[in-house]
Design a protein around this motif. Structure first.
Motif, short mmCIF file in Angstrom:
data_model
loop_
_atom_site.label_atom_id
_atom_site.label_comp_id
_atom_site.label_asym_id
_atom_site.label_seq_id
_atom_site.Cartn_x
_atom_site.Cartn_y
_atom_site.Cartn_z
N LYS A 34 0.84 -1.20 0.00
CA LYS A 34 0.00 0.00 0.00
C LYS A 34 0.87 1.25 0.00
N ASP A 37 2.24 3.37 -3.30
CA ASP A 37 1.50 4.45 -3.96
C ASP A 37 1.83 5.82 -3.42
N ARG A 52 5.48 2.92 8.49
CA ARG A 52 5.16 1.80 7.61
C ARG A 52 5.77 0.50 8.15
N ALA A 106 -3.20 1.42 7.24
CA ALA A 106 -2.68 1.45 5.86
C ALA A 106 -3.67 2.10 4.91
N LEU A 107 -4.95 1.91 5.14
CA LEU A 107 -5.96 2.45 4.23
C LEU A 107 -6.42 3.85 4.60
#
Length: 108
Positions: A34, A37, A52, A106-107
């Motif tokens: 993810k 991006d 991360r 993450a989203l």
């Protein structure tokens, strides 16, 4: 009767280790993917390299904590003549929570 409880505890821990590892490791990879991006480090919280790495480790840390919880709590329960099933359930919930937290971060 005691032997059946010990076998149940060991089988539950082995199942958590194998299936949990098959869930936690790909979940960490999905979190890492993810972050591909990201255009700028301040774009999202997952774009920071340190964050991360930490978020990618959350499912594995949850798996490890679940195994410790199952081993300690289940062993005490079996020693007292009880069942390790509630501890197995708690360990699975801990793993699920770790995966969900990692995906939520993450989203975000």
């Amino acid at each position: 009767m005691e032997e059946n409880r010990v076998v149940s505890l060991i089988a539950g821990a082995a199942l958590l280790l194998v299936v949990g590892g098959m869930v936690a490791i790909p979940a960490g990879f999905v979190v890492e993917l993810k972050a591909i991006d990201c255009r700028a480090p301040d774009e999202a919280i997952i774009c920071d390299p340190q964050t991360r790495r930490l978020v990618a480790l959350v499912p594995m840390l949850a798996l490890g904590a679940g195994l410790v919880l199952l081993a300690a709590g289940g062993a005490v329960a079996v020693r007292r003549g009880g069942s390790s099933a509630p501890w197995q359930f708690a360990a699975w919930l801990l793993l699920a929570a770790g995966v969900l937290v990692a995906f939520a971060i993450a989203l975000a």
